[in-house]
Design a protein around this motif. Structure first.
Motif: not given
Ligand code: GAL
Length: 691
Positions: A625-630, A650-652, A682-684
């Motif tokens: 499935d398409l993932l949330p952007e970023g 992403g930023d959110g 920004g998390a990993a």
């Protein structure tokens, strides 16, 4: 020059990779079972007191491997045949005592001034005839006998001296072959090119046939008449240029194997490698190179200004793992922050250093290394970031370096796990060499551009891919994508046909199967050996004007290209409704048994490409499935544990979709709200669960 005995066709076709990719003698650096952590270390730039400080800082950060001596030829051999190992001895001992292992460099990417003086006829020459000088780095002529002998001699001295040293864990031959020197048009290279051609073709007649020299009256009567394809009045024989590109990769590979073989006499059990630049070195056929290294090592630098540079990072890491045949590989260099050689050298923002590092780890790296440990005060790279920046240890970058060392410690068990993939994307350096020459149907026909587009569409769905050469065994994959595979040998086209007949799913994009290994159009026209499996013929190309588009029946748009297609079994899936290709199919499908072959005759816009990739994945039975952007995801699988890596570029903050959220949050970065798990900006994150 004499003609050599013609070899068999199989022997002559040694330009093809073997059926399976990867090193033929795999080895990992000797020593600790950790995710190896460290970087290039250039202590020769600093007084001895600084070395002690460095080693103490390395221990603070968990550094356990450094690449040493890569550019120190003139220090080790100040005059021809006179060696001075005092500095190197001291550093090796210091590192060894501190438990920091050494990836010892052979210094042959920095020829001393005396070598330049000794061999004036070995100075590299560009295609335009410019003779290159000293004062930078690189090598002399890759085919220069003087350079090669001197490189072997200094390598032997190093190997003999440090073979038994307790700090020595592996060998780092040269530095980034292919950059800054690849093709050289000096006399030695021309001579070696002729010998390479004689070996490949056996006779001048066979060469004339392969190069199509009847055209424009280029026929050769004797090997001595054959030159390197230097700049001429107008475009130069394209088959000749393709062979010179092959020769260049082989000539540099011979430099590598010569040094490696010297080393092996002294340390037969230690890993020997050289650092690749997987997607960023246009001049080496790494499928061939990867067979010759014991462990694949790669350097990667972000294209700082591209907003999708994290996608390109993933692509580079996937290609590196593919070169390694799926085995763990070493990230030999990347940067903690800005580099110094791009037009605008953007600093990485907080967290990016760790996110980039874990993205490589997630795609199979078992070593995370940087260029370089301590930032240089002088020289060309003084504005390049380092683990220890000019600002010193009281800095964000150093704190992040220490934090990353601790995170890698927590992830030690990931080591040696694999990255499963059900999709293969074809990648062939020879094809891109040929495709990027002049006088093609359109400048928009670019393997790299198409590969990035298809890669990104699969990435947006979290679908992990392996790259493969068309001659590799593809039977393990459920889907194969051929993005602008311009040069395709008849036998590889036949293998792709058998792959579909065996139930595989194949997607071919425009500009594929146009020429054979000699850059000659396949008999019968386009798309050559793929016509049958695709169930169509291309009568004529319809490249677009710059910026021109065509509307599709689906509502999407096509860019760059279309074809005049004659359907011979395939059914149209999407069709141009206006523009120069009105009425022509943009997407076709040809079912053969349980397999299917799809042709995409244009560059689909992202939304249409996403929808199309979704349909193809369904046909191939692959979830995605398409993932949330970023958001990026990839999985490593070990014997008992699987680790899902998740990145938020992403930023959110992002709520993790079902199916991605399960597992133990090894680094403790998720925000848990009841049943909902949130990936902060920004998390990993790494989620561990049982297999
Ligand atoms: C690499 C090279 C290193 C250093 C680095 C800077 O290509 O191997 O020696 O120059 O670039 O980004």
């Amino acid at each position: 020059m004499t003609t050599t005995t013609p070899s068999t066709p199989e022997q002559r076709d040694d330009h093809r990779p073997s059926v399976h990719p990867g090193p033929s003698t795999p080895r990992w650096p000797r020593g600790a079972r950790t995710i190896r952590y460290g970087g290039d270390y250039n202590p020769e730039q600093w007084p001895e007191a600084v070395w002690r400080e460095d080693v103490a800082l390395m221990r603070d950060a968990g550094v356990d491997l450094v690449s040493l001596g890569i550019f120190s030829w003139v220090l080790l051999e100040p005059r021809p045949g006179q060696y001075d190992f005092r500095g190197m001895d001291a550093v090796m001992d210091l590192l060894g005592d501190a438990g920091v292992d050494v990836d010892l460099g052979t210094p042959t990417a920095a020829p001393p001034a005396w070598l330049w003086d000794r061999y004036p006829d070995e100075h590299p020459v560009t295609r335009d005839g410019v003779v290159l000088g000293r004062g930078s780095r690189g090598l002399l002529s890759p085919s220069g006998p003087g350079y090669r002998a001197a490189a072997a001699a200094v390598t032997e001295q190093l190997a003999a001296r440090y073979a038994g040293h307790p700090a020595l864990a592996m060998w780092h031959v040269h530095n980034e072959y292919g950059a800054p020197i690849s093709e050289s048009y000096d006399v030695h290279s021309v001579r070696a090119f002729r010998a390479w051609l004689a070996e490949r073709y056996g006779s001048v007649e066979a060469l004339n046939a392969a190069w199509g020299t009847t055209f424009w009256g280029q026929r050769y009567a004797d090997w001595a008449e054959v030159d390197a394809p230097r700049t001429a009045a107008t475009t130069v024989n394209q088959a000749q240029r393709l062979d010179f590109a092959r020769f260049t990769s082989d000539a540099l590979l011979a430099c590598y194997t010569a040094e490696r073989d010297v080393i092996r006499q002294y340390t037969p059990d230690l890993a020997v490698t050289t650092n690749f630049m997987a997607t960023n070195c246009p001049s080496l056929d790494y499928w061939k190179w990867a067979r010759e290294v014991d462990v694949v090592a790669n350097d990667h630098y972000l294209a700082a200004e591209r907003t999708d540079n994290h996608v390109l990072l993933s692509m580079d890491a996937d290609l590196t793992r593919s070169l390694a045949g799926g085995r763990p590989w070493m990230l030999m260099e990347h940067s903690t922050s800005a580099v110094n050689w791009q037009p605008r050298n953007l600093a990485k923002r907080p967290g990016e250093l760790g996110r980039n590092s874990l993205a490589h780890l997630g795609r199979g790296a078992d070593a995370v290394m940087f260029f370089q440990f301590r930032a240089s005060r002088t020289g060309a790279e003084k504005f390049h970031s380092a683990m220890l920046p000019h600002a010193g240890a009281d800095s964000r970058v150093w704190r992040e370096v220490v934090g990353l060392g601790a995170d890698l410690g927590r992830l030690a068990e990931v080591r040696d796990s694999r990255v499963p993939a059900r999709v293969a994307v074809l990648w062939d350096w020879e094809s891109s060499w040929a495709q990027d020459l002049e006088w093609r149907p359109s400048v928009d026909l670019r393997h790299r551009e198409r590969t990035e587009a298809w890669y990104a569409a699969l990435w947006r769905r979290g679908v992990t891919i392996d790259f493969r050469h068309p001659s590799h065994d593809l039977s393990a994959y459920d889907l194969v994508v051929a993005p602008a595979s311009y040069l395709l040998r008849a036998q590889d086209g036949a293998a792709l046909t058998r792959y579909v007949d065996g139930g595989g799913h194949l997607v071919v994009s425009f500009g594929s199967g146009l020429v054979d290994e000699h850059d000659a159009v396949h008999p019968g026209g386009f798309p050559g050996p793929l016509a049958d499996v695709l169930g169509l013929r291309v009568e004529e190309f319809l490249p677009f004007r710059d910026g021109e588009t065509g509307t599709l029946a689906s509502g999407g748009t096509g860019r760059f290209w279309a074809d005049d297609v004659v359907l011979e079994g395939a059914v149209p899936v999407d069709v141009f409704v206006d523009g120069r290709a009105a009425g022509q199919p943009a997407v076709t499908r040809n079912d053969r048994g349980t397999g299917s072959a799809w042709y995409v005759s244009t560059a689909l816009d992202d939304g249409t490409l996403d929808a199309f990739v979704g349909d193809v994945l369904v046909a191939a039975g692959i979830a995605g499935d398409l993932l949330p952007e970023g958001v990026e995801t990839v999985e490593r699988v070990g014997e008992d544990t699987r680790w899902r890596f998740l990145f938020n570029h992403g930023d959110g903050a992002v709520e993790l979709p079902d199916g991605l959220a399960a597992g133990t949050d090894v680094l403790g970065v998720l925000d848990d709200h009841g049943d909902v798990r949130v990936l902060p900006p920004g998390a990993a994150a790494v989620l561990a669960s049982e297999v």
